[in-house]
Design a protein around this motif. Sequence first.
Motif, PDB file in Angstrom:
ATOM      1  N   THR A 180       8.166   0.958  -0.623  1.00 14.65           N
ATOM      2  CA  THR A 180       6.955   1.726  -0.566  1.00 14.65           C
ATOM      3  C   THR A 180       5.613   0.948  -0.532  1.00 14.65           C
ATOM      4  O   THR A 180       5.604  -0.245  -0.900  1.00 14.65           O
ATOM      5  CB  THR A 180       7.199   2.693  -1.756  1.00 14.65           C
ATOM      6  OG1 THR A 180       5.882   3.682  -1.937  1.00 14.65           O
ATOM      7  CG2 THR A 180       7.114   1.965  -2.954  1.00 14.65           C
ATOM      8  N   ASP A 184       3.202   2.500  -2.421  1.00  9.97           N
ATOM      9  CA  ASP A 184       2.804   3.144  -3.612  1.00  9.97           C
ATOM     10  C   ASP A 184       2.867   2.408  -4.702  1.00  9.97           C
ATOM     11  O   ASP A 184       4.085   2.204  -5.200  1.00  9.97           O
ATOM     12  CB  ASP A 184       3.287   4.710  -3.536  1.00  9.97           C
ATOM     13  CG  ASP A 184       2.802   5.538  -4.981  1.00  9.97           C
ATOM     14  OD1 ASP A 184       2.197   4.799  -5.884  1.00  9.97           O
ATOM     15  OD2 ASP A 184       3.030   6.579  -5.000  1.00  9.97           O
ATOM     16  N   ASP A 218       2.625   2.942  -7.895  1.00 12.20           N
ATOM     17  CA  ASP A 218       3.059   3.649  -9.030  1.00 12.20           C
ATOM     18  C   ASP A 218       4.649   3.783  -8.742  1.00 12.20           C
ATOM     19  O   ASP A 218       5.498   3.627  -9.482  1.00 12.20           O
ATOM     20  CB  ASP A 218       2.590   4.888  -9.368  1.00 12.20           C
ATOM     21  CG  ASP A 218       3.049   5.590 -10.450  1.00 12.20           C
ATOM     22  OD1 ASP A 218       3.328   5.004 -11.491  1.00 12.20           O
ATOM     23  OD2 ASP A 218       3.478   6.831 -10.242  1.00 12.20           O
ATOM     24  N   LEU A 219       5.117   4.313  -7.516  1.00  8.23           N
ATOM     25  CA  LEU A 219       6.728   4.634  -7.345  1.00  8.23           C
ATOM     26  C   LEU A 219       7.102   3.225  -7.180  1.00  8.23           C
ATOM     27  O   LEU A 219       8.277   3.216  -7.471  1.00  8.23           O
ATOM     28  CB  LEU A 219       6.533   5.317  -5.673  1.00  8.23           C
ATOM     29  CG  LEU A 219       7.853   5.490  -5.086  1.00  8.23           C
ATOM     30  CD1 LEU A 219       8.652   6.096  -6.133  1.00  8.23           C
ATOM     31  CD2 LEU A 219       7.685   6.226  -3.796  1.00  8.23           C
ATOM     32  N   SER A 220       6.628   1.897  -6.578  1.00  4.65           N
ATOM     33  CA  SER A 220       7.260   0.785  -6.678  1.00  4.65           C
ATOM     34  C   SER A 220       7.775   0.457  -8.001  1.00  4.65           C
ATOM     35  O   SER A 220       8.673  -0.103  -8.245  1.00  4.65           O
ATOM     36  CB  SER A 220       6.214  -0.216  -6.030  1.00  4.65           C
ATOM     37  OG  SER A 220       6.752  -1.396  -5.951  1.00  4.65           O
ATOM     38  N   ARG A 223       5.127  -6.326  -6.289  1.00  7.18           N
ATOM     39  CA  ARG A 223       4.579  -5.094  -5.975  1.00  7.18           C
ATOM     40  C   ARG A 223       4.355  -5.019  -4.397  1.00  7.18           C
ATOM     41  O   ARG A 223       4.670  -6.313  -3.794  1.00  7.18           O
ATOM     42  CB  ARG A 223       3.310  -5.131  -6.552  1.00  7.18           C
ATOM     43  CG  ARG A 223       3.334  -5.076  -8.100  1.00  7.18           C
ATOM     44  CD  ARG A 223       1.662  -5.124  -8.807  1.00  7.18           C
ATOM     45  NE  ARG A 223       0.900  -6.201  -8.170  1.00  7.18           N
ATOM     46  CZ  ARG A 223       0.782  -7.318  -8.361  1.00  7.18           C
ATOM     47  NH1 ARG A 223       1.537  -7.733  -9.536  1.00  7.18           N
ATOM     48  NH2 ARG A 223      -0.095  -8.148  -8.005  1.00  7.18           N
ATOM     49  N   THR A 271      10.357   8.270  -0.098  1.00  2.00           N
ATOM     50  CA  THR A 271       9.839   7.067   0.638  1.00  2.00           C
ATOM     51  C   THR A 271       9.542   7.187   2.169  1.00  2.00           C
ATOM     52  O   THR A 271       8.519   6.504   2.723  1.00  2.00           O
ATOM     53  CB  THR A 271      10.148   5.686   0.406  1.00  2.00           C
ATOM     54  OG1 THR A 271      11.473   5.729   0.791  1.00  2.00           O
ATOM     55  CG2 THR A 271      10.065   5.500  -1.158  1.00  2.00           C
ATOM     56  N   GLU A 291       6.460   7.444   4.283  1.00  4.21           N
ATOM     57  CA  GLU A 291       5.525   6.301   4.470  1.00  4.21           C
ATOM     58  C   GLU A 291       5.933   5.303   5.496  1.00  4.21           C
ATOM     59  O   GLU A 291       5.421   4.024   5.687  1.00  4.21           O
ATOM     60  CB  GLU A 291       5.594   5.298   3.100  1.00  4.21           C
ATOM     61  CG  GLU A 291       5.035   6.158   1.876  1.00  4.21           C
ATOM     62  CD  GLU A 291       5.006   5.141   0.595  1.00  4.21           C
ATOM     63  OE1 GLU A 291       4.170   4.310   0.613  1.00  4.21           O
ATOM     64  OE2 GLU A 291       6.062   5.436  -0.040  1.00  4.21           O
ATOM     65  N   TYR A 317      11.451  12.018 -10.602  1.00 10.91           N
ATOM     66  CA  TYR A 317      10.978  13.022  -9.740  1.00 10.91           C
ATOM     67  C   TYR A 317      12.016  14.159  -9.557  1.00 10.91           C
ATOM     68  O   TYR A 317      12.658  14.634  -8.742  1.00 10.91           O
ATOM     69  CB  TYR A 317      10.883  12.315  -8.365  1.00 10.91           C
ATOM     70  CG  TYR A 317      10.243  11.267  -8.111  1.00 10.91           C
ATOM     71  CD1 TYR A 317       8.797  11.543  -7.833  1.00 10.91           C
ATOM     72  CD2 TYR A 317      10.437  10.047  -8.448  1.00 10.91           C
ATOM     73  CE1 TYR A 317       7.868  10.566  -7.884  1.00 10.91           C
ATOM     74  CE2 TYR A 317       9.307   8.901  -8.500  1.00 10.91           C
ATOM     75  CZ  TYR A 317       8.187   9.222  -8.078  1.00 10.91           C
ATOM     76  OH  TYR A 317       7.307   8.384  -8.189  1.00 10.91           O
TER      77      TYR A 317
END
Length: 167
Positions: free
Chosen positions: A4, A6, A8-10, A19, A49, A52, A91
Motif C-alpha cells: 500500500t 497509505d 497508516d494502513l501499512s 514503510r 488495497t 491503489e 476495518y
Amino acid sequence: SVTTLDPDLSRRMEPRAPRPERRLETIRRLSEAGVPVRVMASPMVPALTDPELEAILAAGAKAGAQAASWIMLRLPLEVAPLWQDWLAEHYPDRAARVLGHLLDMHGGALYSARWFTRMRGEGPYADIVAQRFRRAARQLGLDRPQPALRCDLFAPPPRPGDQLSLF
C-alpha cells in the motif's frame, strides 16, 4: 513488494515492515545502482488495497522499477483466522466485503492451494484486478520481463577446510 502507499494502513497491516516510502526508496537506489528492479504489488487485498494498484505501479515506475507483478492476498491454513481477526479489529466496515471477494475467488473458501490459481484467484473480481494490472503495467512500460539471471557471476562459497586460491 509494495502493499500500500497509505502509511497508516501499512503500519497497521505490516507493523514491522519498512514503510511504503522506504520500499520505494529501495527501488530507486537499486535502480540507480544498475540493478534491474521489479515492483511487486502484493498482497492485493480486495476492497482494501486493490484500489491503489495503479498508484503503486506508478510509484514503482517513478522510482525506477523496470517491470511489475502482483499477487492477491493468500490466506493458507492458520493465517486465515489471524487475518479475519485483524480485519474485524481494524476495518470492521470492510470485513464482509473483503472476505466475500476472497470467498468468490476461491470457490467458497478463503484459500485454494490449486496451482496457477492460488496466487491470483479466479472469477470476475480476480479477472478485473488482472485486467487493471495488465493495463497499468503496459501504460507505465512495466509489462516487460526481467533480464535473465546471471548465474555465471556467482561462485559457491568455500567450505570449511577448502584450500583458498590466491588468484
